[in-house]
Motif scaffolding. Structure first.
Motif, PDB file in Angstrom:
ATOM      1  N   LEU A 162      13.060  19.201 -17.414  1.00 15.06           N
ATOM      2  CA  LEU A 162      12.935  19.117 -16.627  1.00 15.06           C
ATOM      3  C   LEU A 162      14.514  18.899 -15.641  1.00 15.06           C
ATOM      4  O   LEU A 162      14.181  18.893 -14.402  1.00 15.06           O
ATOM      5  CB  LEU A 162      11.151  18.417 -15.880  1.00 15.06           C
ATOM      6  N   GLN A 163      14.661  17.792 -16.238  1.00  8.04           N
ATOM      7  CA  GLN A 163      15.856  17.261 -15.290  1.00  8.04           C
ATOM      8  C   GLN A 163      17.442  18.210 -15.447  1.00  8.04           C
ATOM      9  O   GLN A 163      17.685  18.745 -14.987  1.00  8.04           O
ATOM     10  CB  GLN A 163      16.847  16.072 -15.830  1.00  8.04           C
ATOM     11  N   ALA A 164      17.320  19.750 -16.757  1.00 11.45           N
ATOM     12  CA  ALA A 164      17.907  20.935 -16.589  1.00 11.45           C
ATOM     13  C   ALA A 164      17.028  21.475 -15.677  1.00 11.45           C
ATOM     14  O   ALA A 164      18.211  22.245 -14.786  1.00 11.45           O
ATOM     15  CB  ALA A 164      17.726  21.399 -17.887  1.00 11.45           C
ATOM     16  N   LEU A 165      16.017  21.940 -15.369  1.00 11.94           N
ATOM     17  CA  LEU A 165      15.605  22.688 -14.586  1.00 11.94           C
ATOM     18  C   LEU A 165      15.514  22.523 -12.895  1.00 11.94           C
ATOM     19  O   LEU A 165      16.673  22.813 -12.237  1.00 11.94           O
ATOM     20  CB  LEU A 165      13.674  22.765 -14.302  1.00 11.94           C
ATOM     21  N   THR A 166      16.080  20.870 -12.275  1.00 13.94           N
ATOM     22  CA  THR A 166      16.166  20.963 -11.157  1.00 13.94           C
ATOM     23  C   THR A 166      17.985  20.506 -11.196  1.00 13.94           C
ATOM     24  O   THR A 166      18.561  20.285  -9.907  1.00 13.94           O
ATOM     25  CB  THR A 166      16.065  19.118 -11.269  1.00 13.94           C
ATOM     26  N   VAL A 167      18.700  20.291 -11.906  1.00 14.33           N
ATOM     27  CA  VAL A 167      20.326  20.080 -12.151  1.00 14.33           C
ATOM     28  C   VAL A 167      21.098  20.774 -11.977  1.00 14.33           C
ATOM     29  O   VAL A 167      21.731  21.510 -11.439  1.00 14.33           O
ATOM     30  CB  VAL A 167      20.191  19.153 -13.009  1.00 14.33           C
TER      31      VAL A 167
END
Length: 324
Positions: A162-167
């Motif tokens: 999810l962090q990869a999705l938003t970053v």
């Protein structure tokens, strides 16, 4: 020690023997978090005894992520439970997700809910201190992973994804979010799918002639033309096709009618308002949606036989004069 690495800190687990993996194989326990790879490394042979990563990203020369490969079986199982077996059919094979990352964008809210659910379960079992719990838990010879540790690792991988999705996918994620709420004014060809998804209501035309449709399918089509004798490559055109449904009347009966809209490939950004159809959340006309709903309700009330009175002009045929 192999490390379970992620976005904010590092958590260690005892080293686990990892079999030699092909590019398609998933891993029973991926001991690393996320790895950024160039095209040659991403598409080349397996890395042998190099630690297996839960998530691998293909990063282009322009530093834009173009593909994800999910290897962790814990994460694959979670994705399957959220997205369904049609999207994640085989847990023994790694999952490849390419731009525009439809699955990740469409199910991002459900994935966040799943992460919150796992977080609550871990909290209920007093397992929020993952460093203390992970230390010395796994033995190299153990055939399975304890249920609580499985949840902990799954939650950790969800955090990373999810962090990869938003970053790492920030531009795509922002475009998706704005278009789904009708606030993004410009769209690229690659992001058209964010505007038109199955089940969406879209509008053609304006004013009294406006027609609403329900999207059945939206997809990119590649049309390959004949070989051009002056060019070494075939003439290839990319188009975005939107297949829709509406209820129509052919003069005798009412029924479902299908219709397709096509948007030819374009470069740069186009105004959403200039497209042949627009999502209903982009309607700018006052009370347009209420008017369409009222018209549909009136249509529904007349779709079954009923008695009505009518005052107005008719279209009866005029009597024909016969000369003698």
């Amino acid at each position: 020690m192999a490390k379970l690495t992620g976005s904010t800190d590092e958590r260690s687990v005892e080293a686990i023997t990892i079999p030699r993996l092909s590019r398609q194989t998933s891993s029973p326990l991926a001991v690393e978090g996320i790895l950024r790879l160039s095209r040659d490394d991403f598409e080349g042979p397996g890395r042998g005894e190099t630690p297996t990563y839960a998530i691998e990203m293909l990063v282009g020369d322009d530093n834009i992520v173009t593909k994800f490969r999910i290897r962790s079986q814990q994460l694959l199982k979670t994705l399957q439970s959220v997205m369904g077996t049609s999207i994640v059919p085989d847990l023994s094979q790694s999952m490849l997700i390419a731009r525009p990352f439809k699955a990740l964008m469409s199910f991002n809210h459900q994935l966040k809910d799943k992460r919150a659910e796992l977080e609550q379960e871990l909290e209920d079992h007093k397992l929020h201190d993952s460093n203390a719990y992970l230390e010395g838990t796994i033995k190299p010879t153990e055939p399975s992973i304890p249920v609580e540790l499985n949840k902990l690792i799954t939650k950790r991988y969800l955090d990373i994804l999810l962090q990869a999705l938003t970053v790492d996918l920030a531009e795509d994620y922002e475009a998706y979010s704005s278009m789904r709420f009708g606030s993004g004014e410009l769209v690229t060809f690659a992001h058209l799918w964010y505007l038109f998804q199955p089940g969406d209501t879209i509008i053609e035309g304006k004013g009294q002639s406006a027609q609403a449709y329900r999207v059945l399918r939206a997809h990119e089509k590649i049309n390959k033309g004949s070989q051009n004798m002056t060019d070494s490559l075939p003439d290839t055109t990319s188009m975005f096709s939107i297949n829709c449904l509406y209820i129509g009347y052919n003069g005798k009966t009412f029924g479902p009618v299908t219709k397709s809209f096509t948007i030819r490939h374009f470069h740069g950004k186009w105004s959403v308002a200039s497209l042949p159809v627009i999502p209903i959340q982009y309607l700018k006309e006052d009370h347009m949606q209420e008017r369409l709903v009222s018209r549909g309700s009136k249509f529904s009330s007349f779709s079954a036989p009923r008695h009505e009175t009518y005052a107005g002009l008719t279209i009866d045929e005029l009597p024909t004069e016969v000369g003698i």
